[in-house]
Motif scaffolding. Structure first.
Motif, PDB file in Angstrom:
ATOM      1  N   ALA A 274      30.603 -24.867  -2.655  1.00  0.00           N
ATOM      2  CA  ALA A 274      32.037 -24.710  -2.912  1.00  0.00           C
ATOM      3  C   ALA A 274      32.846 -25.749  -2.140  1.00  0.00           C
ATOM      4  CB  ALA A 274      32.487 -23.301  -2.538  1.00  0.00           C
ATOM      5  N   PHE A 275      32.455 -25.996  -0.894  1.00  0.00           N
ATOM      6  CA  PHE A 275      33.140 -27.029  -0.113  1.00  0.00           C
ATOM      7  C   PHE A 275      32.905 -28.406  -0.724  1.00  0.00           C
ATOM      8  CE2 PHE A 275      34.367 -23.984   2.847  1.00  0.00           C
ATOM      9  CZ  PHE A 275      34.994 -24.536   3.949  1.00  0.00           C
ATOM     10  N   LYS A 276      31.664 -28.685  -1.119  1.00  0.00           N
ATOM     11  CA  LYS A 276      31.340 -29.988  -1.678  1.00  0.00           C
ATOM     12  C   LYS A 276      32.089 -30.252  -2.976  1.00  0.00           C
ATOM     13  CE  LYS A 276      26.910 -31.117  -1.632  1.00  0.00           C
ATOM     14  NZ  LYS A 276      25.436 -30.938  -1.761  1.00  0.00           N
ATOM     15  N   ALA A 277      32.367 -29.190  -3.728  1.00  0.00           N
ATOM     16  CA  ALA A 277      33.083 -29.349  -4.996  1.00  0.00           C
ATOM     17  C   ALA A 277      34.502 -29.858  -4.785  1.00  0.00           C
ATOM     18  CB  ALA A 277      33.119 -28.014  -5.743  1.00  0.00           C
ATOM     19  N   ASP A 278      35.038 -29.634  -3.585  1.00  0.00           N
ATOM     20  CA  ASP A 278      36.398 -30.070  -3.283  1.00  0.00           C
ATOM     21  C   ASP A 278      36.464 -31.506  -2.766  1.00  0.00           C
ATOM     22  OD1 ASP A 278      37.382 -27.612  -4.018  1.00  0.00           O
ATOM     23  OD2 ASP A 278      37.407 -26.810  -1.985  1.00  0.00           O
ATOM     24  N   PHE A 279      35.303 -32.134  -2.482  1.00  0.00           N
ATOM     25  CA  PHE A 279      35.307 -33.483  -1.948  1.00  0.00           C
ATOM     26  C   PHE A 279      35.824 -34.434  -3.026  1.00  0.00           C
ATOM     27  CE2 PHE A 279      31.458 -32.735   1.116  1.00  0.00           C
ATOM     28  CZ  PHE A 279      32.138 -31.656   1.652  1.00  0.00           C
ATOM     29  N   GLY A 280      36.620 -35.388  -2.623  1.00  0.00           N
ATOM     30  CA  GLY A 280      37.131 -36.338  -3.596  1.00  0.00           C
ATOM     31  C   GLY A 280      37.811 -37.488  -2.918  1.00  0.00           C
ATOM     32  N   SER A 281      39.113 -37.562  -3.053  1.00  0.00           N
ATOM     33  CA  SER A 281      39.865 -38.674  -2.473  1.00  0.00           C
ATOM     34  C   SER A 281      39.888 -38.559  -0.962  1.00  0.00           C
ATOM     35  CB  SER A 281      41.304 -38.654  -3.003  1.00  0.00           C
ATOM     36  OG  SER A 281      41.973 -37.494  -2.530  1.00  0.00           O
ATOM     37  N   GLN A 282      40.379 -39.638  -0.325  1.00  0.00           N
ATOM     38  CA  GLN A 282      40.463 -39.627   1.134  1.00  0.00           C
ATOM     39  C   GLN A 282      41.282 -38.434   1.626  1.00  0.00           C
ATOM     40  OE1 GLN A 282      41.079 -42.292  -0.771  1.00  0.00           O
ATOM     41  NE2 GLN A 282      40.186 -44.153   0.073  1.00  0.00           N
ATOM     42  N   GLN A 283      42.387 -38.147   0.930  1.00  0.00           N
ATOM     43  CA  GLN A 283      43.243 -37.056   1.368  1.00  0.00           C
ATOM     44  C   GLN A 283      42.539 -35.710   1.262  1.00  0.00           C
ATOM     45  OE1 GLN A 283      44.041 -39.541  -0.648  1.00  0.00           O
ATOM     46  NE2 GLN A 283      46.158 -40.251  -0.358  1.00  0.00           N
ATOM     47  N   ALA A 284      41.590 -35.589   0.303  1.00  0.00           N
ATOM     48  CA  ALA A 284      40.889 -34.325   0.094  1.00  0.00           C
ATOM     49  C   ALA A 284      39.624 -34.217   0.941  1.00  0.00           C
ATOM     50  CB  ALA A 284      40.531 -34.176  -1.387  1.00  0.00           C
ATOM     51  N   ASN A 285      39.316 -35.257   1.699  1.00  0.00           N
ATOM     52  CA  ASN A 285      38.123 -35.204   2.534  1.00  0.00           C
ATOM     53  C   ASN A 285      38.194 -33.987   3.459  1.00  0.00           C
ATOM     54  OD1 ASN A 285      36.914 -35.870   5.366  1.00  0.00           O
ATOM     55  ND2 ASN A 285      35.801 -37.175   3.936  1.00  0.00           N
ATOM     56  N   PRO A 286      37.138 -33.171   3.518  1.00  0.00           N
ATOM     57  CA  PRO A 286      37.205 -31.914   4.269  1.00  0.00           C
ATOM     58  C   PRO A 286      37.368 -32.095   5.772  1.00  0.00           C
ATOM     59  CG  PRO A 286      34.982 -32.327   3.521  1.00  0.00           C
ATOM     60  CD  PRO A 286      35.845 -33.336   2.836  1.00  0.00           C
ATOM     61  N   PHE A 287      36.906 -33.216   6.310  1.00  0.00           N
ATOM     62  CA  PHE A 287      37.147 -33.469   7.731  1.00  0.00           C
ATOM     63  C   PHE A 287      38.617 -33.803   7.962  1.00  0.00           C
ATOM     64  CE2 PHE A 287      37.385 -36.222  11.485  1.00  0.00           C
ATOM     65  CZ  PHE A 287      36.732 -35.440  12.423  1.00  0.00           C
ATOM     66  N   LEU A 288      39.191 -34.628   7.097  1.00  0.00           N
ATOM     67  CA  LEU A 288      40.585 -35.014   7.252  1.00  0.00           C
ATOM     68  C   LEU A 288      41.522 -33.833   7.018  1.00  0.00           C
ATOM     69  CD1 LEU A 288      40.642 -38.480   5.428  1.00  0.00           C
ATOM     70  CD2 LEU A 288      40.156 -37.983   7.819  1.00  0.00           C
ATOM     71  N   SER A 289      41.111 -32.910   6.170  1.00  0.00           N
ATOM     72  CA  SER A 289      41.958 -31.762   5.872  1.00  0.00           C
ATOM     73  C   SER A 289      41.705 -30.589   6.802  1.00  0.00           C
ATOM     74  CB  SER A 289      41.740 -31.314   4.422  1.00  0.00           C
ATOM     75  OG  SER A 289      40.398 -30.927   4.202  1.00  0.00           O
ATOM     76  N   GLY A 290      40.819 -30.745   7.785  1.00  0.00           N
ATOM     77  CA  GLY A 290      40.583 -29.708   8.779  1.00  0.00           C
ATOM     78  C   GLY A 290      39.653 -28.599   8.339  1.00  0.00           C
ATOM     79  N   ARG A 291      38.915 -28.802   7.247  1.00  0.00           N
ATOM     80  CA  ARG A 291      38.027 -27.753   6.747  1.00  0.00           C
ATOM     81  C   ARG A 291      36.596 -27.895   7.262  1.00  0.00           C
ATOM     82  NH1 ARG A 291      37.836 -27.054   0.806  1.00  0.00           N
ATOM     83  NH2 ARG A 291      37.262 -24.900   1.351  1.00  0.00           N
ATOM     84  N   VAL A 292      36.267 -29.049   7.834  1.00  0.00           N
ATOM     85  CA  VAL A 292      34.954 -29.288   8.445  1.00  0.00           C
ATOM     86  C   VAL A 292      35.200 -29.917   9.809  1.00  0.00           C
ATOM     87  CG1 VAL A 292      32.821 -30.623   8.294  1.00  0.00           C
ATOM     88  CG2 VAL A 292      33.740 -29.529   6.243  1.00  0.00           C
ATOM     89  N   SER A 293      34.498 -29.436  10.831  1.00  0.00           N
ATOM     90  CA  SER A 293      34.743 -29.895  12.200  1.00  0.00           C
ATOM     91  C   SER A 293      33.899 -31.096  12.600  1.00  0.00           C
ATOM     92  CB  SER A 293      34.486 -28.754  13.190  1.00  0.00           C
ATOM     93  OG  SER A 293      35.345 -27.673  12.951  1.00  0.00           O
TER      94      SER A 293
END
Length: 448
Positions: A274-293
């Motif tokens: 589910a997390f990987k499905a959200d990966f995409g643009s730089q802005q959506a990167n899960p590290f940049l968006s605070g969803r992965v530490s």
């Protein structure tokens, strides 16, 4: 300078660089009237390789067409053209998906480009098939070998002779959110030393709302893969030993896969997917968006943090070890610059290869792209090393292995990946899957 304050400094640098580039381009075709004539001749389709004012025109192929990289590569080409009056280099852009096939077709037809940027891990394949030119006479004459990191230089050798010059490389490191570490009661200035410690820290970093993860501390499936962990777990060894024998089913490879499976079992594969499905643009990167530490990436991922991270307080660290003293091994890739076999003007092309791998051009490339470059002196320039992320990346090169494709099994990963996938899907056991992959690769190597 603290990491969270670097963004502003680099934005100012970027603005200054843009102004400089715009100024350089303001006169129309770069290089003045003579260069404009040469460029027109090079693009005229007449087949002439000599410009009106007597310059030899060279066609240089790359896939660097982005708004970031294309101006940088063309600035270097322009600087070379202005530095002398014998050679004029024309940069030709082709999409990454097409350029390598197009180049091979051009070589086969006897009409290759004069200069080509190419993959660092496949030099030996091209050399063995007469697709790249032997550069021994030039290297021996101009003594350029010592410019480069030894690990990179070894990748351009075939039967002990060079067929390209290393241009750039990369290395994978661990980026982590220091504020998340503080919140979880972890030391933000001390990244876990071992993989077991990392998994323990990751559990403290996880956050849930009911049964749903709102933050995942770490998963080796995020922007990483087994190729990285299997090499790290196996002391820096890839899928072949020093004698060229396949070691796909070595115990350390199984341990790496078990680590990935254990992490997936704890988090739930559906949650990871589910997390990987959200990966995409730089802005959506899960590290940049605070969803992965904790996030594994090449070190020029820093530029995404700088441009899109909104002030993330981050740290960077080497990959963990399996145990103390085992080594913080990482994987690198990169590109080389070479003269395709059959190029019409190799002497002139060599002058451009020397220029592109010398200190000034390599320093400029590193400063603008935040890439690790092949030239040792450029890589260690004081300005670059003043950035703590770049400094860490250069230090990490000592623990970074490149993985050139073996000549007798260039497509071996096509035999390993299906078994890895079957293991991850629970369709076969780790040992059975690796044993099958080992047997398939052995058969490929033997040619039977």
């Amino acid at each position: 300078m603290p990491f969270k304050h670097l963004k502003k400094a680099f934005q100012l640098t970027a603005v200054a660089s843009l102004v400089s580039l715009l100024a350089a381009c303001s006169g129309g075709t770069s290089g003045g009237p003579a260069a404009a004539q040469a460029d027109a001749a090079a693009n005229s389709g007449s087949g002439s390789s000599v410009s009106p004012e007597g310059r030899v025109v060279l066609d240089y192929w790359t896939w660097w067409g982005s708004e970031t990289r294309r101006p940088i590569i063309e600035k270097l080409v322009d600087d070379f053209n202005k530095s002398q009056d014998k050679i004029f280099v024309k940069h030709s852009y082709y999409p990454y998906s097409d350029i390598f096939t197009k180049e091979l077709a051009a070589v086969s037809a006897g009409n290759p480009p004069d200069i080509m940027m190419n993959d660092i891990n496949t030099v030996q394949q091209r050399a063995s098939k007469n697709q790249a030119m032997n550069l021994s006479k030039y290297v021996e004459r101009d003594k350029v070998q010592d410019r480069f990191f030894p690990e990179l230089w070894n990748t351009v050798l075939y039967n002990g002779e060079p067929y390209a010059l290393p241009f750039n490389t990369d290395t994978r490191m661990m980026f982590y959110n220091k504020d998340d570490f503080k919140e979880a009661g972890l030391d933000p200035d001390k990244f876990p030393d071992t993989w077991d410690e990392l998994e323990q820290a990751a559990q403290k970093l996880d956050k849930k709302h009911g049964n749903t993860y709102t933050r995942i501390g770490y998963s080796p499936q995020f922007n990483s893969d087994w190729n990285l962990l299997q090499l790290n777990f196996d002391g820096g060894r890839n899928f072949f030993d020093e004698s060229g024998k396949p070691v796909v089913n070595a115990p350390a490879k199984a341990e790496a896969l078990q680590y990935i499976l254990d992490n997936a079992k704890r988090l739930g594969q559906k949650n990871i997917d589910a997390f990987k499905a959200d990966f995409g643009s730089q802005q959506a990167n899960p590290f940049l968006s605070g969803r992965v530490s904790i996030w594994t990436d090449v070190t020029n991922f820093y530029t995404q943090i700088r441009d899109y991270g909104d002030g993330i307080n981050f740290g960077v660290a080497p990959l963990p070890e399996t145990k103390e003293g085992a080594g913080h091994w990482s994987v690198g890739g990169g590109f080389v610059i070479e003269i395709p076999y059959g190029a019409k003007h190799p002497d002139e092309a060599w002058e451009f290869l020397k220029y592109m791998t010398d200190v000034e051009a390599q320093t400029y490339w590193a400063e603008k792209n935040f890439d690790n470059v092949a030239n040792k002196e450029a890589s260690n320039s004081s300005e670059l090393m003043s950035n703590p992320v770049y400094k860490a990346s250069v230090e990490n090169l000592a623990h970074t292995k490149l993985t050139p494709n073996p000549l007798n099994a260039p497509d071996y990963m096509n035999l390993i990946n299906p078994q890895r996938d079957a293991i991850m899907l629970g369709q076969t056991s780790i040992q059975d899957g690796l044993n099958k992959a080992q047997a398939d690769v052995e058969k490929l190597v033997s040619g039977k």
